[in-house]
Design a protein around this motif. Sequence first.
Motif, short mmCIF file in Angstrom:
data_model
loop_
_atom_site.label_atom_id
_atom_site.label_comp_id
_atom_site.label_asym_id
_atom_site.label_seq_id
_atom_site.Cartn_x
_atom_site.Cartn_y
_atom_site.Cartn_z
N ASP A 5 0.84 -1.26 0.18
CA ASP A 5 0.09 0.11 0.09
C ASP A 5 0.62 1.29 0.00
O ASP A 5 0.44 2.18 -0.75
N GLN A 8 2.49 1.77 -3.51
CA GLN A 8 1.36 2.13 -4.47
C GLN A 8 1.24 3.45 -4.59
O GLN A 8 1.14 3.83 -5.75
N HIS A 10 3.49 5.64 -4.39
CA HIS A 10 4.59 6.20 -4.82
C HIS A 10 5.01 5.70 -6.45
O HIS A 10 5.64 6.67 -7.24
N ALA A 11 4.75 4.60 -6.62
CA ALA A 11 5.19 3.71 -7.87
C ALA A 11 4.25 3.90 -8.97
O ALA A 11 4.73 3.60 -10.11
N LEU A 12 3.08 4.06 -8.69
CA LEU A 12 2.00 3.92 -9.77
C LEU A 12 1.56 5.25 -10.60
O LEU A 12 0.79 5.25 -11.41
N PRO A 13 1.83 6.58 -9.97
CA PRO A 13 1.54 7.60 -10.60
C PRO A 13 1.88 7.68 -12.23
O PRO A 13 1.12 8.19 -12.85
N VAL A 15 2.55 5.26 -14.06
CA VAL A 15 2.21 3.79 -14.80
C VAL A 15 1.15 4.17 -16.14
O VAL A 15 1.37 3.43 -17.32
N ALA A 16 0.23 4.55 -15.54
CA ALA A 16 -1.03 5.10 -16.49
C ALA A 16 -0.46 5.61 -17.66
O ALA A 16 -0.77 5.10 -18.98
N GLU A 17 0.29 6.79 -17.58
CA GLU A 17 0.83 7.47 -18.72
C GLU A 17 1.78 6.49 -19.54
O GLU A 17 1.78 6.72 -20.73
#
Length: 64
Positions: A5, A8, A10-13, A15-17
Motif C-alpha cells: 500500500d 502504490q 509512489h510507484a503508480l502515478p 504507470v497509466a501514462e
Amino acid sequence: MSDADKLQGHALPGVAEALRRAALRARELARQTHTPVVVYRNGKVESQIPDDTARAGGAERREG
C-alpha cells in the motif's frame, strides 16, 4: 498499512501514462507495418487496423 500500500502511492502515478505511450507506439508501428492490433473492448477481443490517426489512438475495426 502494508508495504504494498505504501509503495502504490509512489510507484503508480506514472504507470497509466507509460501504458498510454506504449499503446500509441504499438498502434503507430502497426500502422506502419499494416499489422492488426488486438484489443479487449466491451468484453470482446477485437482486431483493429490502425488508420492514419494512430498517433491520436485511432483505429478502424477489422471484421473477421
